[in-house]
Scaffold this active site. Structure first.
Site, mmCIF file in Angstrom:
data_model
loop_
_atom_site.group_PDB
_atom_site.id
_atom_site.type_symbol
_atom_site.label_atom_id
_atom_site.label_comp_id
_atom_site.label_asym_id
_atom_site.label_seq_id
_atom_site.Cartn_x
_atom_site.Cartn_y
_atom_site.Cartn_z
ATOM 1 N N LYS A 158 0.837 -1.199 0.000
ATOM 2 C CA LYS A 158 0.000 0.000 0.000
ATOM 3 C C LYS A 158 0.872 1.249 0.000
ATOM 4 O O LYS A 158 1.910 1.287 0.654
ATOM 5 C CB LYS A 158 -0.873 0.035 1.259
ATOM 6 C CG LYS A 158 -1.939 -1.026 1.319
ATOM 7 C CD LYS A 158 -2.658 -0.899 2.649
ATOM 8 C CE LYS A 158 -4.067 -1.356 2.598
ATOM 9 N NZ LYS A 158 -4.768 -1.071 3.863
ATOM 10 N N GLU A 275 -11.450 3.147 10.250
ATOM 11 C CA GLU A 275 -11.788 1.978 9.426
ATOM 12 C C GLU A 275 -11.064 0.733 9.923
ATOM 13 O O GLU A 275 -9.856 0.773 10.171
ATOM 14 C CB GLU A 275 -11.395 2.239 7.961
ATOM 15 C CG GLU A 275 -12.152 3.393 7.344
ATOM 16 C CD GLU A 275 -11.920 3.543 5.835
ATOM 17 O OE1 GLU A 275 -12.778 4.127 5.177
ATOM 18 O OE2 GLU A 275 -10.869 3.087 5.333
ATOM 19 N N ARG A 292 -12.181 13.398 8.136
ATOM 20 C CA ARG A 292 -13.153 14.288 7.477
ATOM 21 C C ARG A 292 -14.527 13.640 7.567
ATOM 22 O O ARG A 292 -14.671 12.526 8.063
ATOM 23 C CB ARG A 292 -12.785 14.431 6.002
ATOM 24 C CG ARG A 292 -12.609 13.055 5.362
ATOM 25 C CD ARG A 292 -12.627 13.098 3.863
ATOM 26 N NE ARG A 292 -12.078 11.894 3.267
ATOM 27 C CZ ARG A 292 -12.725 10.747 3.102
ATOM 28 N NH1 ARG A 292 -13.973 10.613 3.503
ATOM 29 N NH2 ARG A 292 -12.137 9.699 2.548
HETATM 30 P P1 ADP Z 1 -8.113 3.797 0.648
HETATM 31 O O1 ADP Z 1 -7.558 4.788 1.626
HETATM 32 O O2 ADP Z 1 -7.483 3.898 -0.704
HETATM 33 O O3 ADP Z 1 -9.606 3.741 0.620
HETATM 34 P P2 ADP Z 1 -7.965 1.529 2.480
HETATM 35 O O4 ADP Z 1 -6.742 1.279 3.235
HETATM 36 O O5 ADP Z 1 -9.107 2.188 3.185
HETATM 37 O O6 ADP Z 1 -7.603 2.360 1.160
HETATM 38 O O7 ADP Z 1 -8.490 0.175 1.835
HETATM 39 C C1 ADP Z 1 -9.579 0.133 0.936
HETATM 40 C C2 ADP Z 1 -10.076 -1.285 0.758
HETATM 41 O O8 ADP Z 1 -9.012 -2.155 0.322
HETATM 42 C C3 ADP Z 1 -10.591 -1.951 2.031
HETATM 43 O O9 ADP Z 1 -11.914 -1.594 2.317
HETATM 44 C C4 ADP Z 1 -10.440 -3.419 1.676
HETATM 45 O O10 ADP Z 1 -11.472 -3.846 0.819
HETATM 46 C C5 ADP Z 1 -9.144 -3.451 0.888
HETATM 47 N N1 ADP Z 1 -7.992 -3.733 1.786
HETATM 48 C C6 ADP Z 1 -7.128 -2.844 2.318
HETATM 49 N N2 ADP Z 1 -6.205 -3.453 3.104
HETATM 50 C C7 ADP Z 1 -6.472 -4.772 3.074
HETATM 51 C C8 ADP Z 1 -5.887 -5.942 3.692
HETATM 52 N N3 ADP Z 1 -4.810 -5.870 4.481
HETATM 53 N N4 ADP Z 1 -6.457 -7.138 3.444
HETATM 54 C C9 ADP Z 1 -7.553 -7.243 2.645
HETATM 55 N N5 ADP Z 1 -8.139 -6.198 2.028
HETATM 56 C C10 ADP Z 1 -7.625 -4.964 2.227
#
Ligand code: ADP
Length: 447
Positions: A158, A275, A292
């Site tokens: 990420k 989250e 936000r």
């Molecule tokens: P953004 O900030 O781009 O929205 P997030 O970190 O909130 O990214 O992640 C968005 C989505 O990606 C999550 O709701 C989930 O569906 C998927 N996701 C993120 N991290 C993981 C993980 N470690 N394992 C499985 N799915 C993940």
């Protein structure tokens, strides 16, 4: 209390903020780009200022033009909505220097949570569980491989500066990871101007459960319950509901406490969202905090009967949280459908003129939109054209109301996600509440 608020946003959220201001007797200033001259938020605000041409960098992200607009109109506060400058610590800081109130948290909290890798470390230090992974940004591909070996495959890379479902790559083995590491860094650099990536274990079938939190300037921090946002396409939310079907009182209490501890770790004020991913065994992990108002805030409003935007304004003006003494347990069930101007199968954007627009209404139906018949959906911005929110005394009633409202919602001239929502509501797994972030993948496989 503020006398005049400038809304540094467009679309349905700009109208949403104008509505709250109108009820509070606060005057409003709309800003707009040259592509948005005919937009409803411009018509409904008391005053309006054009801040630049259509590219967001020249208008909705143009800090000096926006601050000038606030100064010229003598606005005493700015509401950033979501997206654009809402999570920009530098913008919040500039406003402080200009003695204009920022309706949101302090710059330091935005900064700490905006760097997702730093946020993980900060909340882990406060005792909140995080997904196993690298403690900080990765220095090399070898470090990535070493952490993956410890956490176990699959893993997800990420971007530290990521958001909006972008900048993530899943790797299922070492070879995958070596290739994904380079592409993830290149993509992150291109999208966010920061190549830093970190690594987490990839959970196979998690649910996305988030908590609405709220803090005031007197140190009170409370949560307003959860939202289940597992129905996503390309890691972006499509349908959200409150409450979640899987949280019992004990899990809700533990996750709620973790959400409050997260907010407390950065001295959080105003509205925010913590989250989590929840696995099939009931273990939950912090994923990120959005500093936000969320797109999906209306479902929390429906089950708490609280106006979150009014609450944000009051807290920014120095008032305490209005619900400190109230029981905020959810009442009934709410579902939000994001209606995008896009192809319901390929998700390709479908901008253009809306030739027919018949909005559904009636008991338990709410439509947050800035679209109207004859409106031209511009190609330059995000494709959300309406949020359909339904409330019922229980989930079954909310679902049947959702079906009815979607059937009565007629949009022609552009393609929309309405048919897709209609299909999801008839899916047996959805009806039974068998949800995970891979729901849409499974639905597509059903043909
Ligand atoms: P953004 O900030 O781009 O929205 P997030 O970190 O909130 O990214 O992640 C968005 C989505 O990606 C999550 O709701 C989930 O569906 C998927 N996701 C993120 N991290 C993981 C993980 N470690 N394992 C499985 N799915 C993940």
């Amino acid at each position: 209390m503020f006398k005049k608020i400038l809304i540094a946003n467009r679309g349905e959220i700009a109208l949403r903020v104008i509505s709250a201001c109108r009820e509070l007797g606060i005057r409003t200033v709309a800003i707009y780009s040259e592509a948005d001259r005919d937009a409803l938020h411009v018509r409904y605000a008391d005053e309006d200022v054009c801040v630049g041409p259509y590219p967001s960098s020249a208008s909705y992200l143009n800090i000096s033009a926006i601050v000038s607009a606030a100064e010229i109109t003598e606005a005493d506060a700015i509401h950033p909505g979501y997206g654009f400058l809402s999570e920009n610590a530098y913008f919040a800081e500039i406003l402080q220097d200009c003695h204009i109130a920022f309706i949101g948290p302090l710059p330091d909290a935005i900064r700490k949570m905006g760097d997702k890798s730093l946020a993980r470390r900060t909340v882990a230090a406060a005792g909140v569980p995080t997904v196993p992974g690298s403690p900080g940004p990765l220095e090399s591909v070898d470090e990535a491989i070493a952490f993956a070996a410890k956490a176990g495959y699959p893993v997800i890379l990420k971007a530290s500066a990521g958001g909006g479902g972008r900048g993530m790559r899943v790797a299922r083995d070492e070879r995958d990871l070596a290739a994904a590491y380079e592409t993830a860094r290149a993509e992150a650099e291109k999208a966010f101007g920061n190549a830093e990536v970190y690594l987490e274990k990839y959970l196979e079938e998690p649910r996305h459960i988030e908590f609405q939190v709220f803090g005031d300037s007197r140190g009170n921090i409370r949560h307003l319950g959860e939202r289940e946002c597992s129905i996503q396409r390309r890691h972006q939310k499509l349908i959200e509901e409150a409450p979640s079907t899987v949280l019992d009182e004990s899990l809700r209490r533990r996750m709620g406490d973790a959400a409050i501890a997260t907010a407390r770790a950065v001295g959080y004020t105003n509205a925010g969202t913590v989250e989590f991913l929840l696995d099939a065994d009931g273990r939950f992990y912090f994923m990120e905090m959005n500093t936000r108002l969320q797109v999906e805030h209306p479902i929390t409003e429906e089950v708490t009967a609280l106006d979150l935007v009014k609450e944000q304004i009051a807290v920014a003006a120095g008032e305490p949280l209005s619900f400190l003494e109230r029981d905020m347990a959810p009442r009934g069930h709410a579902i939000e459908f994001r209606v995008n101007a896009e192809d319901p199968v390929t998700f390709a954007p479908s901008p253009g003129r809306i030739t027919t627009f018949h909005a559904p209404g009636g008991l338990g139906v709410r439509l947050d939109t800035a679209a109207y018949q004859g409106y031209v959906v511009p190609p330059h911005y995000d494709s959300l054209i309406a949020k359909l929110i339904v409330w019922g005394r229980n989930r079954d009633e909310a679902i049947s109301r959702g079906r009815r409202a979607l059937d009565f919602f007629v949009v022609e001239g552009v393609k929309t996600s309405i048919p897709l929502h209609r299909r999801i509501l008839d899916d047996p797994d959805f009806i039974e509440g068998r949800l995970s972030t891979r729901f849409m993948e499974r639905l597509a496989a059903k043909g």
